[in-house]
Write an enzyme that holds these catalytic residues in place. Structure first.
Site, PDB file in Angstrom:
ATOM      1  N   LYS A  27      -0.930  45.248  -5.612  1.00 15.89           N
ATOM      2  CA  LYS A  27      -0.438  45.299  -4.240  1.00 15.89           C
ATOM      3  C   LYS A  27      -1.504  45.983  -3.394  1.00 15.89           C
ATOM      4  CE  LYS A  27       3.878  46.008  -3.366  1.00 15.89           C
ATOM      5  NZ  LYS A  27       5.218  46.655  -3.172  1.00 15.89           N
ATOM      6  N   LEU A  28      -2.084  45.245  -2.465  1.00 16.68           N
ATOM      7  CA  LEU A  28      -3.200  45.751  -1.668  1.00 16.68           C
ATOM      8  C   LEU A  28      -2.697  46.298  -0.343  1.00 16.68           C
ATOM      9  CD1 LEU A  28      -5.708  42.812  -2.313  1.00 16.68           C
ATOM     10  CD2 LEU A  28      -5.438  44.931  -3.612  1.00 16.68           C
ATOM     11  N   PRO A 188     -24.606  18.791  15.563  1.00 16.67           N
ATOM     12  CA  PRO A 188     -24.434  18.834  14.110  1.00 16.67           C
ATOM     13  C   PRO A 188     -25.289  19.929  13.481  1.00 16.67           C
ATOM     14  CG  PRO A 188     -26.025  17.152  14.668  1.00 16.67           C
ATOM     15  CD  PRO A 188     -25.552  17.735  15.978  1.00 16.67           C
ATOM     16  N   ASN A 189     -24.942  20.309  12.256  1.00 18.01           N
ATOM     17  CA  ASN A 189     -25.877  21.080  11.449  1.00 18.01           C
ATOM     18  C   ASN A 189     -26.697  20.091  10.626  1.00 18.01           C
ATOM     19  OD1 ASN A 189     -24.271  20.306   9.231  1.00 18.01           O
ATOM     20  ND2 ASN A 189     -23.057  22.187   9.335  1.00 18.01           N
ATOM     21  N   SER A 226     -27.995  22.531  14.863  1.00 18.14           N
ATOM     22  CA  SER A 226     -27.897  23.946  14.533  1.00 18.14           C
ATOM     23  C   SER A 226     -28.626  24.226  13.223  1.00 18.14           C
ATOM     24  CB  SER A 226     -26.424  24.351  14.412  1.00 18.14           C
ATOM     25  OG  SER A 226     -26.313  25.689  13.994  1.00 18.14           O
ATOM     26  N   PRO A 229     -29.669  30.799  11.110  1.00 16.56           N
ATOM     27  CA  PRO A 229     -30.496  31.925  11.587  1.00 16.56           C
ATOM     28  C   PRO A 229     -31.831  31.473  12.183  1.00 16.56           C
ATOM     29  CG  PRO A 229     -29.628  32.342   9.382  1.00 16.56           C
ATOM     30  CD  PRO A 229     -29.349  30.908   9.686  1.00 16.56           C
ATOM     31  N   SER A 253     -21.382  39.444  11.465  1.00 12.83           N
ATOM     32  CA  SER A 253     -20.525  38.328  11.056  1.00 12.83           C
ATOM     33  C   SER A 253     -20.981  37.058  11.768  1.00 12.83           C
ATOM     34  CB  SER A 253     -19.064  38.611  11.408  1.00 12.83           C
ATOM     35  OG  SER A 253     -18.261  37.459  11.222  1.00 12.83           O
ATOM     36  N   ASP A 259     -19.261  28.271  18.066  1.00 11.51           N
ATOM     37  CA  ASP A 259     -18.471  28.085  19.285  1.00 11.51           C
ATOM     38  C   ASP A 259     -19.095  28.834  20.460  1.00 11.51           C
ATOM     39  OD1 ASP A 259     -16.582  26.556  17.872  1.00 11.51           O
ATOM     40  OD2 ASP A 259     -15.523  28.366  17.222  1.00 11.51           O
ATOM     41  N   ALA A 289     -23.206  36.414  18.994  1.00 14.61           N
ATOM     42  CA  ALA A 289     -21.932  36.439  18.266  1.00 14.61           C
ATOM     43  C   ALA A 289     -22.091  37.009  16.864  1.00 14.61           C
ATOM     44  CB  ALA A 289     -21.335  35.033  18.199  1.00 14.61           C
TER      45      ALA A 289
END
Length: 317
Positions: A27-28, A188-189, A226, A229, A253, A259, A289
């Protein structure tokens, strides 16, 4: 009506929390959860708001989770138009493990969406008076069960007929079919660029030639690939091929970076900037971001500082 509309077919009520350590069969004890409205188009609208722009987020929402999502949009002062659905909006969960700094992201499937629900977005754009049409529509994110793979393609057909510019940020069959109709901008990536060329994967040496092929085939007018990095590659018949390489920043993050990048590009397009400046500001917002924790989007101050750096360190290719 807003000059920018974002469309989110598969939104999510995003819940995030922290726990000391993720362990099986225990149980966390988690910290108090934070809630945010999520989904591709919604996050573009939220990021636009942070950058000083405005938009109207068209979103399919249902049930108590959908009501909570709309309340959160109101709190952030993001304009929205809800399409109410019979089934509940999905909820996603992100858990940050404090001991390691690892993020665990649990994405739930979207609910079944009925034709009379998803078709409202298409009908409203098709029948909107000419003087109320947006200048840009951003279609971003995945589609829910019940929504056809050619939804974005149908949207592209309306855009081409009515004269507004459509930006698409999605993947899979939805991307391929939208490209088949022809849109203003695709983001697109590398994996998605390979799919547009009918390949499983491509190398960095191939990406420029494949980008030219995508443009020559009429799949889009502007292609922004995209590169994570490493920034982004811009390809268009107008500007040729160029790259934007961001500075190294302290990253917390990557959630919401894509987006935020789209929001930065749309804002610059609305200002009439050149395509090079558009992508530069988009990369600045996307990079900003990554400097924020959890699922927080770009911050204006960070974006402006990175953009100024990019303006002073333009990459010549």
């Amino acid at each position: 009506m807003s000059d920018v509309i974002t469309i989110t077919i598969n939104p999510a009520l995003d819940k995030s929390t922290c726990v000391a350590q993720v362990l099986p069969e225990k149980k966390l004890r988690c910290d108090e959860p934070q809630y945010e409205p999520g989904g591709g188009g919604i996050n573009v609208s939220r990021a636009l708001k942070k950058l000083g722009g405005s938009s109207c987020a068209w979103v399919l929402v249902g049930g108590p989770s959908g009501e909570r999502l709309c309340t959160l949009l109101q709190e952030e002062q993001v304009n929205y138009w809800p399409v109410h659905t019979k089934n509940w909006t999905r909820e996603n969960l992100m858990v940050m493990e404090e001991n390691s700094g690892n993020q665990y992201r649990f994405g739930m499937p979207g609910p079944v969406t009925f034709e009379e629900e998803w078709r409202q977005c298409l009908t409203k754009l098709a029948q909107m008076p000419a003087h109320k049409l947006p200048k840009y529509v951003v279609a971003s994110g995945s589609l829910t069960p019940g929504v056809p793979d050619d939804f974005y393609s149908q949207l592209a057909a309306i855009a081409n007929e009515r004269g507004f510019r459509l930006l698409v940020d999605t993947s899979g069959e939805a991307l391929l079919k939208a490209a088949g109709e022809g849109v203003y901008l695709l983001k697109p990536n590398l994996g998605e660029l390979a799919a547009l060329a009918g390949k499983e994967k491509i190398s960095a040496m191939e990406q420029e030639e494949i980008a030219r092929q995508v443009l020559q085939a009429g799949k889009c007018q502007v292609l922004v690939v995209s590169l994570g990095p490493r920034g982004a590659m811009l390809a268009s018949k107008e500007s040729g091929i160029s790259y934007v390489v961001p500075p190294t920043v302290p990253q917390q993050s990557a959630v919401g970076a894509g987006d935020s990048m789209v929001a930065g590009m749309v804002l610059s397009l609305m200002k009439g900037c050149s395509l090079e400046e558009v992508v530069r500001y988009g990369v600045a917002a996307g990079t900003a971001a990554t400097m924020t924790p959890g699922s927080e989007l770009c911050r204006l101050e960070d974006t402006e500082q990175i953009y100024q750096w990019l303006q002073e360190h333009k990459v010549q290719v």
